[in-house]
Design a protein around this motif. Structure first.
Motif, PDB file in Angstrom:
ATOM      1  N   ALA A  18     -10.461  -2.201  -4.454  1.00 57.01           N
ATOM      2  CA  ALA A  18     -10.282  -0.753  -4.308  1.00 57.01           C
ATOM      3  C   ALA A  18     -11.117  -0.212  -3.167  1.00 57.01           C
ATOM      4  CB  ALA A  18     -10.648  -0.055  -5.611  1.00 57.01           C
ATOM      5  N   SER A  19     -12.265  -0.846  -2.951  1.00 54.49           N
ATOM      6  CA  SER A  19     -13.136  -0.397  -1.866  1.00 54.49           C
ATOM      7  C   SER A  19     -12.528  -0.648  -0.504  1.00 54.49           C
ATOM      8  CB  SER A  19     -14.494  -1.109  -1.963  1.00 54.49           C
ATOM      9  OG  SER A  19     -14.357  -2.480  -1.678  1.00 54.49           O
ATOM     10  N   MET A  20     -11.469  -1.474  -0.479  1.00 56.37           N
ATOM     11  CA  MET A  20     -10.830  -1.795   0.796  1.00 56.37           C
ATOM     12  C   MET A  20      -9.704  -0.830   1.142  1.00 56.37           C
ATOM     13  SD  MET A  20     -12.606  -4.296   1.743  1.00 56.37           S
ATOM     14  CE  MET A  20     -11.643  -4.698   3.199  1.00 56.37           C
ATOM     15  N   ILE A  21      -9.440   0.144   0.260  1.00 56.58           N
ATOM     16  CA  ILE A  21      -8.346   1.080   0.527  1.00 56.58           C
ATOM     17  C   ILE A  21      -8.522   1.770   1.875  1.00 56.58           C
ATOM     18  CG2 ILE A  21      -7.310   3.262  -0.250  1.00 56.58           C
ATOM     19  CD1 ILE A  21      -6.441   0.832  -1.829  1.00 56.58           C
ATOM     20  N   ILE A  22      -9.759   1.922   2.306  1.00 50.48           N
ATOM     21  CA  ILE A  22      -9.996   2.583   3.589  1.00 50.48           C
ATOM     22  C   ILE A  22      -9.377   1.809   4.747  1.00 50.48           C
ATOM     23  CG2 ILE A  22     -12.106   3.725   2.861  1.00 50.48           C
ATOM     24  CD1 ILE A  22     -13.685   1.504   4.264  1.00 50.48           C
ATOM     25  N   LEU A  23      -9.073   0.533   4.523  1.00 53.73           N
ATOM     26  CA  LEU A  23      -8.455  -0.252   5.589  1.00 53.73           C
ATOM     27  C   LEU A  23      -6.987   0.095   5.767  1.00 53.73           C
ATOM     28  CD1 LEU A  23      -9.973  -3.807   5.036  1.00 53.73           C
ATOM     29  CD2 LEU A  23     -10.566  -2.124   6.782  1.00 53.73           C
ATOM     30  N   VAL A  37      -0.282   6.521   0.024  1.00 52.38           N
ATOM     31  CA  VAL A  37      -0.202   5.992  -1.335  1.00 52.38           C
ATOM     32  C   VAL A  37      -0.242   4.478  -1.266  1.00 52.38           C
ATOM     33  CG1 VAL A  37       1.111   7.951  -2.225  1.00 52.38           C
ATOM     34  CG2 VAL A  37       2.329   5.998  -1.273  1.00 52.38           C
ATOM     35  N   THR A  38      -0.405   3.852  -2.432  1.00 51.54           N
ATOM     36  CA  THR A  38      -0.478   2.399  -2.458  1.00 51.54           C
ATOM     37  C   THR A  38       0.859   1.747  -2.782  1.00 51.54           C
ATOM     38  OG1 THR A  38      -1.198   2.462  -4.775  1.00 51.54           O
ATOM     39  CG2 THR A  38      -2.915   2.405  -3.066  1.00 51.54           C
ATOM     40  N   SER A  39       1.890   2.540  -2.975  1.00 52.75           N
ATOM     41  CA  SER A  39       3.227   1.993  -3.216  1.00 52.75           C
ATOM     42  C   SER A  39       4.091   2.181  -1.971  1.00 52.75           C
ATOM     43  CB  SER A  39       3.894   2.691  -4.400  1.00 52.75           C
ATOM     44  OG  SER A  39       3.209   2.420  -5.592  1.00 52.75           O
ATOM     45  N   TYR A  40       4.932   1.167  -1.712  1.00 48.92           N
ATOM     46  CA  TYR A  40       5.809   1.232  -0.545  1.00 48.92           C
ATOM     47  C   TYR A  40       7.183   0.728  -0.950  1.00 48.92           C
ATOM     48  CZ  TYR A  40       7.772   0.281   4.074  1.00 48.92           C
ATOM     49  OH  TYR A  40       8.580   0.269   5.188  1.00 48.92           O
ATOM     50  N   SER A  41       8.238   1.425  -0.528  1.00 47.54           N
ATOM     51  CA  SER A  41       9.604   1.005  -0.835  1.00 47.54           C
ATOM     52  C   SER A  41      10.545   1.503   0.254  1.00 47.54           C
ATOM     53  CB  SER A  41      10.023   1.555  -2.204  1.00 47.54           C
ATOM     54  OG  SER A  41      11.281   1.046  -2.592  1.00 47.54           O
ATOM     55  N   GLU A  42      11.075   0.559   1.012  1.00 46.38           N
ATOM     56  CA  GLU A  42      12.005   0.892   2.093  1.00 46.38           C
ATOM     57  C   GLU A  42      12.982  -0.275   2.287  1.00 46.38           C
ATOM     58  OE1 GLU A  42      12.400   3.620   3.713  1.00 46.38           O
ATOM     59  OE2 GLU A  42      10.543   4.734   3.279  1.00 46.38           O
ATOM     60  N   PRO A  43      14.149  -0.013   2.889  1.00 44.19           N
ATOM     61  CA  PRO A  43      15.068  -1.106   3.208  1.00 44.19           C
ATOM     62  C   PRO A  43      14.404  -2.119   4.140  1.00 44.19           C
ATOM     63  CG  PRO A  43      16.167   1.016   3.417  1.00 44.19           C
ATOM     64  CD  PRO A  43      14.701   1.305   3.233  1.00 44.19           C
ATOM     65  N   GLY A 214      21.353 -10.473  10.010  1.00 44.40           N
ATOM     66  CA  GLY A 214      22.327 -11.239   9.246  1.00 44.40           C
ATOM     67  C   GLY A 214      22.055 -11.259   7.757  1.00 44.40           C
ATOM     68  N   CYS A 215      21.107 -10.458   7.298  1.00 47.38           N
ATOM     69  CA  CYS A 215      20.732 -10.415   5.884  1.00 47.38           C
ATOM     70  C   CYS A 215      21.121  -9.075   5.273  1.00 47.38           C
ATOM     71  CB  CYS A 215      19.216 -10.610   5.717  1.00 47.38           C
ATOM     72  SG  CYS A 215      18.569 -12.182   6.329  1.00 47.38           S
ATOM     73  N   THR A 216      21.287  -9.055   3.965  1.00 52.25           N
ATOM     74  CA  THR A 216      21.491  -7.796   3.263  1.00 52.25           C
ATOM     75  C   THR A 216      20.260  -6.912   3.441  1.00 52.25           C
ATOM     76  OG1 THR A 216      22.867  -8.901   1.603  1.00 52.25           O
ATOM     77  CG2 THR A 216      21.957  -6.743   1.008  1.00 52.25           C
ATOM     78  N   ASN A 217      20.498  -5.645   3.742  1.00 50.84           N
ATOM     79  CA  ASN A 217      19.394  -4.724   4.004  1.00 50.84           C
ATOM     80  C   ASN A 217      18.824  -4.193   2.681  1.00 50.84           C
ATOM     81  OD1 ASN A 217      17.632  -3.317   5.722  1.00 50.84           O
ATOM     82  ND2 ASN A 217      18.970  -1.519   5.790  1.00 50.84           N
ATOM     83  N   SER A 218      18.367  -5.122   1.849  1.00 51.67           N
ATOM     84  CA  SER A 218      17.889  -4.751   0.514  1.00 51.67           C
ATOM     85  C   SER A 218      16.508  -4.108   0.598  1.00 51.67           C
ATOM     86  CB  SER A 218      17.848  -5.986  -0.391  1.00 51.67           C
ATOM     87  OG  SER A 218      17.139  -7.035   0.220  1.00 51.67           O
ATOM     88  N   THR A 219      16.156  -3.382  -0.450  1.00 50.33           N
ATOM     89  CA  THR A 219      14.900  -2.639  -0.461  1.00 50.33           C
ATOM     90  C   THR A 219      13.705  -3.536  -0.721  1.00 50.33           C
ATOM     91  OG1 THR A 219      16.017  -0.633  -1.232  1.00 50.33           O
ATOM     92  CG2 THR A 219      13.629  -0.769  -1.616  1.00 50.33           C
ATOM     93  N   ILE A 220      12.666  -3.330   0.054  1.00 47.96           N
ATOM     94  CA  ILE A 220      11.387  -4.021  -0.131  1.00 47.96           C
ATOM     95  C   ILE A 220      10.451  -3.056  -0.851  1.00 47.96           C
ATOM     96  CG2 ILE A 220       9.422  -5.138   0.995  1.00 47.96           C
ATOM     97  CD1 ILE A 220      12.051  -6.640   1.373  1.00 47.96           C
ATOM     98  N   SER A 221      10.104  -3.385  -2.063  1.00 48.39           N
ATOM     99  CA  SER A 221       9.175  -2.558  -2.844  1.00 48.39           C
ATOM    100  C   SER A 221       7.916  -3.373  -3.089  1.00 48.39           C
ATOM    101  CB  SER A 221       9.795  -2.142  -4.172  1.00 48.39           C
ATOM    102  OG  SER A 221      10.930  -1.332  -3.961  1.00 48.39           O
ATOM    103  N   VAL A 222       6.754  -2.768  -2.804  1.00 49.38           N
ATOM    104  CA  VAL A 222       5.508  -3.510  -2.886  1.00 49.38           C
ATOM    105  C   VAL A 222       4.338  -2.569  -3.139  1.00 49.38           C
ATOM    106  CG1 VAL A 222       5.128  -3.411  -0.384  1.00 49.38           C
ATOM    107  CG2 VAL A 222       4.141  -5.293  -1.692  1.00 49.38           C
ATOM    108  N   GLU A 223       3.336  -3.064  -3.829  1.00 54.14           N
ATOM    109  CA  GLU A 223       2.085  -2.331  -4.024  1.00 54.14           C
ATOM    110  C   GLU A 223       1.101  -2.789  -2.958  1.00 54.14           C
ATOM    111  OE1 GLU A 223       1.480   0.129  -6.359  1.00 54.14           O
ATOM    112  OE2 GLU A 223       3.656  -0.081  -6.639  1.00 54.14           O
ATOM    113  N   ILE A 224       0.580  -1.869  -2.179  1.00 51.27           N
ATOM    114  CA  ILE A 224      -0.389  -2.189  -1.136  1.00 51.27           C
ATOM    115  C   ILE A 224      -1.776  -2.267  -1.758  1.00 51.27           C
ATOM    116  CG2 ILE A 224      -1.405  -1.407   1.043  1.00 51.27           C
ATOM    117  CD1 ILE A 224       1.245   0.093   1.585  1.00 51.27           C
TER     118      ILE A 224
END
Length: 225
Positions: A18-23, A37-43, A214-224
């Motif tokens: 958590a102390s690294m959030i500043i990065l 925010v710490t959540s990310y979700s995009e194609p 050439g890939c399906t443009n599916s959503t990438i959802s991830v917690e940073i």
């Protein structure tokens, strides 16, 4: 024992991270920084575009600067064991000291199933050296350990045929792709880069963009983290 649904680091490690959030924001492009925010979700294609491009440096890299494999929950099974248990197609028997017998594992890199743990390597989808080049060289030892043993996101670590992992070595996505399921590999590679706030070099990003076309443009959802 850590399950697929709950691969968790101990609370102390999470507090250190958590102390690294500043990065967050140092290596991210404005689109990622603006979210705050710490959540990310995009194609997929957007996610690739959001990765920051930076020159990579391997100065000072040593593999042992990433502490492998730890027993995060003190159950006798280290990170390697936990991945093997959670990814098994046929579950192994778990004996004293987390000794594993039986079981079967599917390596998506080459489309081959293995029945011996000695034939399976646990691969860092973004190799340790590549992570170092892309930002981990500036991390604390604790954060490097957290990366090397990340069980909270299944995409960071994957069990694959040992000879295939050895052929990959420390190459990035521009230099190496698996024979099988390259779009899956791309999605997981991009997710790990975003999760750990790692940059890409220009060749790497170009290779990502070319493959993504050439890939399906599916959503990438991830917690940073």
């Amino acid at each position: 024992m850590i399950t697929t649904q709950a691969r968790r680091l101990p609370a102390a490690a999470l507090l250190r991270m958590a102390s690294m959030i500043i990065l967050i924001g140092v290596l991210l492009t404005p689109a990622l920084r603006a979210s705050a925010v710490t959540s990310y979700s995009e194609p997929l294609q957007t996610a690739i575009g959001d990765l920051s491009v930076a020159t990579e440096h391997r100065d000072g890299y040593e593999r042992d600067k990433f502490n492998l494999w730890i027993d995060a929950d003190d159950d006798g099974c280290d990170t390697r064991d936990e991945v093997l248990i959670s990814e098994a197609e046929d579950a192994p028997d778990v004996g004293s000291g987390c000794s594993l017998s039986g079981g079967r594992w599917y390596s998506y890199y080459d489309g081959v199933s293995q029945t011996s743990t000695s034939d399976i390597d646990i691969d860092h989808v973004v190799p340790l050296a590549e992570a170092w080049d892309s930002g981990a060289g500036d991390w604390t030892a604790d954060r490097r350990e957290a990366y090397a043993n990340d069980l909270d996101d299944y995409r960071t670590l994957v069990g694959v045929t040992d000879s295939v992992n050895q052929s990959k070595s420390d190459q990035d996505l521009a230099e190496w792709l698996p024979d099988q399921q390259q779009c899956r590999y791309l999605r997981e590679y991009v997710a790990v880069k975003i999760r750990w706030t790692l940059a890409v070099d220009s060749a790497e990003k170009s290779a990502m963009e070319d493959l993504a076309a050439g890939c399906t443009n599916s959503t990438i959802s991830v917690e940073i983290v």
